[in-house]
Design a protein around this motif. Structure first.
Motif, PDB file in Angstrom:
ATOM      1  N   MET A 290       0.809  -1.200   0.000  1.00 55.74           N
ATOM      2  CA  MET A 290       0.188  -0.095   0.207  1.00 55.74           C
ATOM      3  C   MET A 290       0.879   1.153  -0.082  1.00 55.74           C
ATOM      4  O   MET A 290       0.799   2.230  -0.699  1.00 55.74           O
ATOM      5  N   ILE A 291       1.996   1.105   0.860  1.00 54.87           N
ATOM      6  CA  ILE A 291       2.623   2.461   1.030  1.00 54.87           C
ATOM      7  C   ILE A 291       3.780   2.761  -0.085  1.00 54.87           C
ATOM      8  O   ILE A 291       4.002   3.919  -0.464  1.00 54.87           O
ATOM      9  N   LEU A 292       4.436   1.675  -0.485  1.00 51.34           N
ATOM     10  CA  LEU A 292       5.542   1.871  -1.423  1.00 51.34           C
ATOM     11  C   LEU A 292       5.124   2.705  -2.718  1.00 51.34           C
ATOM     12  O   LEU A 292       5.739   3.574  -3.054  1.00 51.34           O
ATOM     13  N   PRO A 293       3.802   2.333  -3.331  1.00 48.78           N
ATOM     14  CA  PRO A 293       3.364   3.056  -4.502  1.00 48.78           C
ATOM     15  C   PRO A 293       3.142   4.259  -4.109  1.00 48.78           C
ATOM     16  O   PRO A 293       3.429   5.276  -4.871  1.00 48.78           O
TER      17      PRO A 293
ATOM     18  N   PHE B 172       2.438  10.693   7.161  1.00 50.56           N
ATOM     19  CA  PHE B 172       3.434   9.695   7.105  1.00 50.56           C
ATOM     20  C   PHE B 172       4.338   9.522   8.270  1.00 50.56           C
ATOM     21  O   PHE B 172       4.615   8.536   8.772  1.00 50.56           O
ATOM     22  N   THR B 173       5.032  10.929   8.259  1.00 58.84           N
ATOM     23  CA  THR B 173       5.949  10.889   9.191  1.00 58.84           C
ATOM     24  C   THR B 173       5.306  10.406  10.615  1.00 58.84           C
ATOM     25  O   THR B 173       5.881   9.833  11.583  1.00 58.84           O
TER      26      THR B 173
ATOM     27  N   GLY C 186      -1.033   8.263   4.538  1.00 58.98           N
ATOM     28  CA  GLY C 186      -0.091   7.861   3.356  1.00 58.98           C
ATOM     29  C   GLY C 186      -0.577   7.417   2.297  1.00 58.98           C
ATOM     30  O   GLY C 186      -0.565   8.205   1.148  1.00 58.98           O
ATOM     31  N   ALA C 187      -1.129   6.114   2.166  1.00 60.86           N
ATOM     32  CA  ALA C 187      -1.248   5.682   0.949  1.00 60.86           C
ATOM     33  C   ALA C 187      -2.556   6.423   0.151  1.00 60.86           C
ATOM     34  O   ALA C 187      -2.457   6.625  -0.948  1.00 60.86           O
TER      35      ALA C 187
END
Lengths: 316, 537
Positions: free
Chosen positions: B258-261, B359-360, B395-396
């Protein structure tokens, strides 16, 4: 108004302050880095805002020294968190030897407790202040989780095995007890309270009400009723090994392996008798699955432990 | 070429009719099929959350019954995780952009790509059928032996849906890996790849390697449930904790799916709107791969109080601390990219700023869960809920929305209304924080997750959270409306409205069916913004 808006949980165990100290360290590091990132982003976003469409800032490829800096510093900090957290976690997993033992059975959707003196409680646990309490926990159905926020203690209660946790209350009071692992329809209702009493109030509480049998006495009765005593004779050789002085000792198995006679071992031997055969004996014991309840099994273990041998096992 | 005219022929008008869409092998049309399906599912999953937040306004369980509440959070989780978040960026933006960004005319296996969508739709149909015919109440985590023995709801139908949709994910991952390896245009070396492509490459590795393990785990649940084969239920001789190992072996890496893209999207947005080359390209690129690899060795941090060995817990805590580092590296590099840039505040950039902030917070609170003793207290509380929503939604979803706004002109040829875009981004940011920040406080106070009713002292924080959710809900509706509006009334975008680098901006908007009139050639590094002589600090 502010009393309606709690911001920090009560501390009511020796472990609570230790967990909170680590929490505060994590919070300080997090706030520092979050503020660092936020203020840099904000500062750059304002200072370098696009003033004209013609702007073409010069590229900057990167800087290995900076990359190293912001790899190594966070790595160091996380290693502190790791060691600190692991250290506390090991303390949590090792109950003091002199802890008072309470048997816990979780089932959909209630908590059942039995004190060493025999008192039983449902969804309410009375304990004395200033004395370590170890819980040996079993589940009759699905996974539950014993959670007392004020003690910063949580441990899953898993069917088919024993789990344990311990705490030492630091002040009298009444605290929430929750089931933290989703366990079905009435999961939210599977809670109650832990009542911490002064030692004298605890003694008074113990002596009041119907005492019933102690776990050891109940276990001894079960030992006769279920016919265990026929083979596991106290006075020496029977068809099964004698259980006197067994608890906590190392047992030699038929396979040549050795195993420590703790709660998990005794439980397995009752439910799956052929799993570990003691050297010199035949695999003739029938299973007691369905014949004994989780509470009965805990009482049986309390009885076997009372036959001597020594220390409490620590499931891990 | 006049930049403000929609090209005469493009992938959207090449032919019409339902068949032209249902039998298309054009990666861009398949991306839109995904976009329509996951948008629908997002609002279904969101509706469940709305009812939950309404219920939690009061401490008593007075709006719905416990059974219904349990079904609502299960449905919310199952739909949002497997039918929205996992496909979101890869299947929509990835599908559309991976070929365009590497100068290819389609993915390596166009028909396999269409099959992926059909498999996804079939899986969704199974799960939605389960929801409509009575629901399922196991939680999205399907923990045994509750799911395999005790639950009386539609477990089989639901897990079958998840099982089926997993294959869609595997095939998409496979397609991306092969495409990225074999179909890059001349000059597009690995070190010149857009970071969006690196992120999708890392994501695809997880999809291909992780998803089969989830498939195995849920097939075993089904076998135990139907045939009473003892795998997880101790009454049948099984081990319930084994399920958790199998489940999290996939489902933790799934968080990185989910988060990498989304990180890939942010790595495109920031250089474009700061007109700067990305700071530390290699570090950002390899941190994606590092996250994908390390992510496979942290699953046990979901199990610190599960009766797992204390030594195993120690190893998983250590690995979980390590996996935080590559994420930190990315955040620092994005921040450094802004330094001495020329920063514009268009809507996609607002989402990028939002992403960095949320995200932080999500990443830092992950450290609390990796630190063993603190996790014991916050595990299975609202702290965890807040943490993973900061990652997955803060994030995502912020990354997804940022990307959708950024590439909307490329996808449709038209601009979304900028003013409304900024307003929606702001509302979503505020609504999100108001919804989820109080949940960190609730969690540390001890409020367990998946509770239909709760002690009265938690009410104020719950009311704040529900108020935030209503703002967030409004925030999500606004883009839905103006995106649809823009299809007809949006300003014509032209091939490159942002002045962005990257091959996808070198073709017309919307692109022709075969993407490029002539195969492009790459002669420069990625993100070659600004004058071409390079300045090293």
């Amino acid at each position: 108004m502010l009393s309606d808006l709690p911001l920090f949980p009560e501390q009511a165990s020796t472990g609570a302050a230790r967990v909170d100290a680590l929490f505060m360290f994590l919070l300080a590091v997090s706030v520092f880095f979050a503020m660092l990132i936020f203020s840099l982003v904000l500062y750059f976003a304002v200072k370098y805002r696009r003033r004209s469409e013609a702007e073409q800032p010069r590229p900057i490829l990167g800087d290995v020294r900076l990359e190293l800096l912001w790899t190594v510093i966070p790595l160091g900090l996380t290693m502190i968190m790791f060691v600190w957290g692991a250290n506390l976690y090991f303390t949590m997993a090792s109950p003091p030897a002199d802890a008072m033992e309470i048997a816990v059975v979780g089932k959909q959707w209630m908590w059942k407790f039995q004190h060493p003196e025999g008192q039983r409680e449902i969804n309410e646990l009375h304990i004395p202040v200033g004395r370590p309490v170890k819980l040996t926990m079993a589940s009759e159905d699905v996974i539950h989780s014993f959670f007392v926020p004020a003690f910063r203690v949580k441990m899953d209660v898993v069917p088919g095995q024993y789990t344990a946790t311990w705490f030492e209350a630091t002040r009298p009071g009444t605290f929430h007890l929750f089931c933290a692992q989703y366990c079905g329809t009435a999961h939210a209702g599977m809670g109650g309270r832990v009542v911490v009493l002064t030692p004298t109030a605890y003694e008074t509480w113990l002596s009041g009400g119907a005492t019933g049998e102690s776990p050891v006495a109940a276990g001894a009765r079960l030992f006769q009723q279920l016919g265990c005593a026929t083979c596991h004779r106290a006075d020496g050789p029977g068809s099964g090994p004698s259980l006197v002085g067994l608890f906590g000792q190392t047992v030699r198995l038929h396979s040549g392996e050795t195993v420590r006679a703790d709660e998990a071992y005794i439980r397995e031997s009752v439910m799956y008798p052929t799993a570990k055969i003691v050297a010199g004996y035949q695999p003739i014991m029938p299973t007691f699955q369905g014949l004994i309840s989780e509470e009965g099994l805990l009482q049986l273990i309390a009885y076997i432990r009372s036959l001597g041998g020594g220390k409490t096992g620590t499931p891990s | 070429m006049n930049p403000v005219v929609i090209p005469r022929a493009h992938y959207l008008n090449v032919n019409y009719g339902i068949k032209a869409w249902l039998f298309t092998t054009d990666h861009k049309r398949i991306a839109l099929l995904y976009l329509a399906s996951i948008t629908l599912l997002f609002f279904v999953g969101g509706a469940a959350a709305v009812v939950m937040r309404l219920e939690l306004l009061t401490p008593q369980g007075d709006l719905v019954q416990s059974e219904t509440y349990n079904k609502l959070f299960t449905m919310h989780g199952v739909i949002m995780v497997w039918f929205f978040l996992i496909p979101s960026i890869p299947a929509v933006l990835g599908n559309f952009l991976v070929p365009l960004m590497i100068g290819a005319r389609d993915l390596a296996f166009p028909r396999l790509n269409l099959l992926s969508w059909y498999i996804f739709a079939l899986g969704a149909l199974f799960t939605l059928t389960a929801v409509v015919t009575g629901g399922v109440d196991t939680g999205w985590t399907f923990y045994t032996p509750y799911s395999s023995t005790y639950a009386n709801t539609h477990v089989i139908l639901t897990v079958l849906g998840v099982f089926i949709t997993g294959f869609s994910s595997i095939l998409t991952g496979l397609n991306f890996i092969v495409t990225i390896h074999t179909m890059r245009v001349p000059g597009l070396t690995w070190s010149r790849l857009p970071l969006f492509i690196w992120a999708h490459y890392a994501t695809s590795l997880i999809m291909v390697l992780g998803t089969p393990v989830l498939a195995i785990a849920i097939v075993l649940v089904a076998l135990e449930r139907v045939f009473r084969i003892g795998i997880f239920d101790p009454a049948l001789g099984g081990d319930p904790v084994l399920f958790q190992h199998l489940f999290w072996f996939y489902s933790h890496p799934a968080v990185y799916i989910m988060i990498l893209p989304a990180m890939g999207v942010i790595s495109e947005l920031i250089p474009c709107f700061a007109r700067k080359r990305i700071f530390g390209y290699n570090f950002v690129a390899f941190s994606s791969v590092a996250i994908a690899v390390l992510g496979f060795f942290v699953w046990g941090h979901h199990m610190f109080v599960s009766s797992q060995s204390v030594y195993a817990s120690m190893v998983f805590s250590f690995m979980s601390m390590l996996v935080a580092i590559p994420s930190a590296i990315k955040v620092f590099n994005w921040t450094a990219t802004l330094y001495k840039g020329s920063i514009a505040y268009d809507t996609p950039m607002l989402y990028a700023f939002g992403f960095i902030g949320l995200f932080t917070i999500g990443g830092l609170t992950g450290l609390f869960l990796a630190a063993l003793a603190v996790d014991v207290h916050v595990h299975d509380t609202y702290f965890v809920i807040a943490h993973f929503h900061y990652i997955m939604v803060g994030g995502a979803v912020m990354g997804y929305l940022g990307g959708l706004h950024f590439w909307w002109p490329k996808i449709t040829g038209r601009m979304y209304p900028e003013g409304w875009g900024k307003l929606a981004a702001l509302i979503i940011f505020i609504g999100f924080n108001l919804t989820f920040f109080p949940q960190f406080l609730l969690g540390y106070l001890g409020m367990p997750r998946r509770y239909h009713f709760y002690p009265a002292e938690f009410q104020v924080l719950h009311v704040m959270s529900s108020a935030g959710a209503s703002i967030l809900g409004v925030g999500y509706m606004i883009p839905l409306v103006y995106f649809i509006w823009s299809l007809r009334y949006g300003a014509v975008a032209g091939p490159n409205p942002w002045g962005a680098k990257g091959l996808e901006w070198q073709t017309s908007s919307p692109p022709p069916t075969d993407n490029f009139a002539q195969t492009p050639e790459v002669k420069e590094e990625a993100y070659a913004y600004g004058p071409q002589e390079v300045h090293v600090v």
